[in-house]
Design a protein around this motif. Sequence first.
Motif, PDB file in Angstrom:
ATOM      1  N   PHE A 279       0.886  -1.348  -0.073  1.00 48.43           N
ATOM      2  CA  PHE A 279       0.027   0.123  -0.128  1.00 48.43           C
ATOM      3  C   PHE A 279       0.960   1.226   0.237  1.00 48.43           C
ATOM      4  O   PHE A 279       0.440   2.262  -0.722  1.00 48.43           O
ATOM      5  CB  PHE A 279      -1.117  -0.068   1.144  1.00 48.43           C
ATOM      6  CG  PHE A 279      -2.098  -0.606   0.977  1.00 48.43           C
ATOM      7  CD1 PHE A 279      -3.065  -0.155   0.244  1.00 48.43           C
ATOM      8  CD2 PHE A 279      -2.582  -1.757   1.504  1.00 48.43           C
ATOM      9  CE1 PHE A 279      -4.371  -0.853  -0.119  1.00 48.43           C
ATOM     10  CE2 PHE A 279      -3.785  -2.500   1.269  1.00 48.43           C
ATOM     11  CZ  PHE A 279      -4.711  -1.996   0.481  1.00 48.43           C
ATOM     12  N   ALA A 280       2.015   1.252   0.897  1.00 47.91           N
ATOM     13  CA  ALA A 280       2.929   2.264   0.564  1.00 47.91           C
ATOM     14  C   ALA A 280       3.435   2.576  -0.580  1.00 47.91           C
ATOM     15  O   ALA A 280       3.656   3.817  -0.845  1.00 47.91           O
ATOM     16  CB  ALA A 280       3.764   2.145   1.892  1.00 47.91           C
ATOM     17  N   ARG A 281       4.084   1.436  -1.286  1.00 50.41           N
ATOM     18  CA  ARG A 281       4.426   1.740  -2.635  1.00 50.41           C
ATOM     19  C   ARG A 281       3.380   2.093  -3.721  1.00 50.41           C
ATOM     20  O   ARG A 281       3.664   3.069  -4.508  1.00 50.41           O
ATOM     21  CB  ARG A 281       4.677   0.180  -3.101  1.00 50.41           C
ATOM     22  CG  ARG A 281       5.943  -0.340  -2.490  1.00 50.41           C
ATOM     23  CD  ARG A 281       6.669  -1.398  -3.061  1.00 50.41           C
ATOM     24  NE  ARG A 281       6.914  -1.504  -4.361  1.00 50.41           N
ATOM     25  CZ  ARG A 281       7.427  -2.438  -5.177  1.00 50.41           C
ATOM     26  NH1 ARG A 281       7.746  -3.636  -4.562  1.00 50.41           N
ATOM     27  NH2 ARG A 281       7.675  -2.293  -6.406  1.00 50.41           N
ATOM     28  N   LEU A 282       2.202   1.784  -3.466  1.00 45.82           N
ATOM     29  CA  LEU A 282       0.852   2.214  -4.364  1.00 45.82           C
ATOM     30  C   LEU A 282       0.936   3.757  -4.199  1.00 45.82           C
ATOM     31  O   LEU A 282       0.703   4.641  -5.173  1.00 45.82           O
ATOM     32  CB  LEU A 282      -0.247   1.453  -4.138  1.00 45.82           C
ATOM     33  CG  LEU A 282      -1.418   2.095  -4.775  1.00 45.82           C
ATOM     34  CD1 LEU A 282      -1.208   1.973  -6.371  1.00 45.82           C
ATOM     35  CD2 LEU A 282      -2.790   1.216  -4.591  1.00 45.82           C
ATOM     36  N   HIS A 283       0.891   4.180  -2.919  1.00 51.25           N
ATOM     37  CA  HIS A 283       0.669   5.647  -2.427  1.00 51.25           C
ATOM     38  C   HIS A 283       2.134   6.433  -3.368  1.00 51.25           C
ATOM     39  O   HIS A 283       1.651   7.536  -3.717  1.00 51.25           O
ATOM     40  CB  HIS A 283       0.599   5.760  -1.228  1.00 51.25           C
ATOM     41  CG  HIS A 283       0.487   7.274  -0.676  1.00 51.25           C
ATOM     42  ND1 HIS A 283       1.630   8.030  -0.545  1.00 51.25           N
ATOM     43  CD2 HIS A 283      -0.756   8.098  -0.625  1.00 51.25           C
ATOM     44  CE1 HIS A 283       1.048   9.317  -0.059  1.00 51.25           C
ATOM     45  NE2 HIS A 283      -0.282   9.266  -0.125  1.00 51.25           N
TER      46      HIS A 283
ATOM     47  N   HIS B  88       2.101   4.944 -15.539  1.00 54.75           N
ATOM     48  CA  HIS B  88       3.112   5.398 -14.564  1.00 54.75           C
ATOM     49  C   HIS B  88       3.055   4.553 -13.336  1.00 54.75           C
ATOM     50  O   HIS B  88       4.040   4.122 -12.754  1.00 54.75           O
ATOM     51  CB  HIS B  88       3.009   6.677 -14.086  1.00 54.75           C
ATOM     52  CG  HIS B  88       4.126   7.067 -12.943  1.00 54.75           C
ATOM     53  ND1 HIS B  88       5.539   7.480 -13.494  1.00 54.75           N
ATOM     54  CD2 HIS B  88       4.096   7.380 -11.842  1.00 54.75           C
ATOM     55  CE1 HIS B  88       6.054   7.860 -12.291  1.00 54.75           C
ATOM     56  NE2 HIS B  88       5.318   7.512 -11.440  1.00 54.75           N
ATOM     57  N   VAL B  89       1.758   4.447 -12.686  1.00 52.77           N
ATOM     58  CA  VAL B  89       1.738   3.411 -11.486  1.00 52.77           C
ATOM     59  C   VAL B  89       1.813   2.105 -11.756  1.00 52.77           C
ATOM     60  O   VAL B  89       2.581   1.278 -10.951  1.00 52.77           O
ATOM     61  CB  VAL B  89       0.034   3.637 -11.015  1.00 52.77           C
ATOM     62  CG1 VAL B  89       0.035   2.758  -9.821  1.00 52.77           C
ATOM     63  CG2 VAL B  89       0.042   5.102 -10.612  1.00 52.77           C
ATOM     64  N   LEU B  90       1.511   1.305 -12.929  1.00 55.77           N
ATOM     65  CA  LEU B  90       1.809   0.118 -13.005  1.00 55.77           C
ATOM     66  C   LEU B  90       2.990  -0.039 -13.448  1.00 55.77           C
ATOM     67  O   LEU B  90       3.920  -0.979 -12.810  1.00 55.77           O
ATOM     68  CB  LEU B  90       1.090  -0.066 -14.464  1.00 55.77           C
ATOM     69  CG  LEU B  90       1.415  -1.548 -14.745  1.00 55.77           C
ATOM     70  CD1 LEU B  90       0.778  -2.592 -13.819  1.00 55.77           C
ATOM     71  CD2 LEU B  90       0.728  -1.890 -16.183  1.00 55.77           C
ATOM     72  N   ARG B  91       4.100   0.639 -14.263  1.00 58.49           N
ATOM     73  CA  ARG B  91       5.499   0.769 -14.344  1.00 58.49           C
ATOM     74  C   ARG B  91       6.530   0.840 -12.964  1.00 58.49           C
ATOM     75  O   ARG B  91       7.503   0.264 -12.621  1.00 58.49           O
ATOM     76  CB  ARG B  91       5.909   1.531 -15.482  1.00 58.49           C
ATOM     77  CG  ARG B  91       5.625   1.243 -16.781  1.00 58.49           C
ATOM     78  CD  ARG B  91       6.122   1.985 -17.789  1.00 58.49           C
ATOM     79  NE  ARG B  91       5.643   3.468 -17.855  1.00 58.49           N
ATOM     80  CZ  ARG B  91       6.108   4.535 -17.584  1.00 58.49           C
ATOM     81  NH1 ARG B  91       7.585   4.262 -17.046  1.00 58.49           N
ATOM     82  NH2 ARG B  91       5.667   5.698 -17.376  1.00 58.49           N
ATOM     83  N   THR B  92       5.915   1.476 -12.263  1.00 54.02           N
ATOM     84  CA  THR B  92       6.597   1.983 -11.017  1.00 54.02           C
ATOM     85  C   THR B  92       6.405   0.997  -9.889  1.00 54.02           C
ATOM     86  O   THR B  92       7.171   0.414  -9.001  1.00 54.02           O
ATOM     87  CB  THR B  92       6.087   3.374 -10.284  1.00 54.02           C
ATOM     88  OG1 THR B  92       6.281   4.359 -11.275  1.00 54.02           O
ATOM     89  CG2 THR B  92       6.999   3.706  -9.040  1.00 54.02           C
TER      90      THR B  92
END
Length: 456
Positions: free
Chosen positions: A405-409, A429-433
């Motif tokens: 969850f922290a990585r998603l944020h 961007h969210v998917l690649r990160t």
Amino acid sequence: MSAPHLPKVAGIDPEVPVSTQTPAPLREVPAAPGAFIQDRLAGWVSDLTTLHELTERLAVTATLDAALDELLHAGAALVGARRGLLVLEPAGGGSPSTTVGLGLSHADLGHLETVPRAATALGRVLDGLPGTADGIAGPDLLGDEHLDPRHREVATRLGYAATYALPLASEAAGRLGGAVWLYDEPGEPSEKQRHLVGLYARYATEHLARLTELERARADVATVAEELLPSRLPRIPGVRLAALHRTGPRGGGDWYDALPLPDHALGLAVGSVGGSGPSAMAAMGRLRASLRAYAVMEGEDPVAVLSDLELLLRLTEPARTATALFAYCEPAARKVVLAGAGHTPPLVLGERRCEFVETTLSAPLGMLACWEAPSVEFSPAPGETVLLCTDGLLRRTGDPMDRAFARLHSAAASVPKAGRHDPAAVADHVLRTMLPDGLDRSDSTEDVVILAAHFD
């Protein structure tokens, strides 16, 4: 006591005459038969060790592209070549033709494709012509008076003088294609090299056949999964949508939906059915279709929509569970009402905030005798994006859920300002990160869904 007599030696003792014949040369002692056998055994062991190492490296390749690349490299090492070309062309025609090069650029491959197929050893191997089963050597192409003029031109341009082509075929798999290795100087592989690369090619053919079938099955699964999801996203004034979907190799139950509702409203939904494989995909299709019907009838009340969905799931598929989130959006009023059933909460991203929407803790559908949870209302500001995703995005990271969850944020907060007004750029961007280095295309059993809604 008389003194002992010294031994009489010819030429020293006058009583012993010197022989006038030339002494016979010393005979060479023949090598022991065991040494020759040991040398042969050592050579066999070395060859078998090399073959074992190469086949082990091939066996761990999990994708068709990786296997083809490994086959080309291993074959080049076995026959002593530097460059090569492989064409995967199953005889049944069930899969499209695939061409892979080693040490050859795209332009080089283009030049090779201009040579008439029948004029090359690889072409004859691919066509399965008589006499090609054990490979074809072209030890001196430029010295061959009968060489096709175009082939001569291409060989001169690319700088190769000899070739060795080998079919990729076995009794069980049939003919899958062929490979050719290119030599910079005239020459050909030795008999031992041909034998080793032949053994390797037969094993590689079996492995390629399995991967080809797996790739075909994955493509079928992906096609079915995409057919069960929206073919296009609706256009609603005041909001722009984008979605990303990654299906696991066996197919899973993650889904999303976006449907226009009366009074210029919009319904957004994401969900996940427990399990994987065809049964989970079928259940996902039924659940999504049911939610669409409930959303049209009572979409302004997300709790009622999920309650009806839970009742249907409990009555028709009592052994199955699912998570879901449904949001009723009024873009003109900038109002979003949502309810979730054991699902990842949405995230709001804008110029001044990046935060999860606080939803009450609720159980997945099918877990309790009667599901119920309160709805949540919030107002996205102009230029903000609401991000909905499934748990598969978090699980594919391999991190504990709190860290995921922290990585998603963090991934959402790091979206460049230039792309924050484009929902597709935000989702990408969210998917690649979250899943760098191709993890979004990995063999994970988890599906991934990201649905982004940008409010103008």
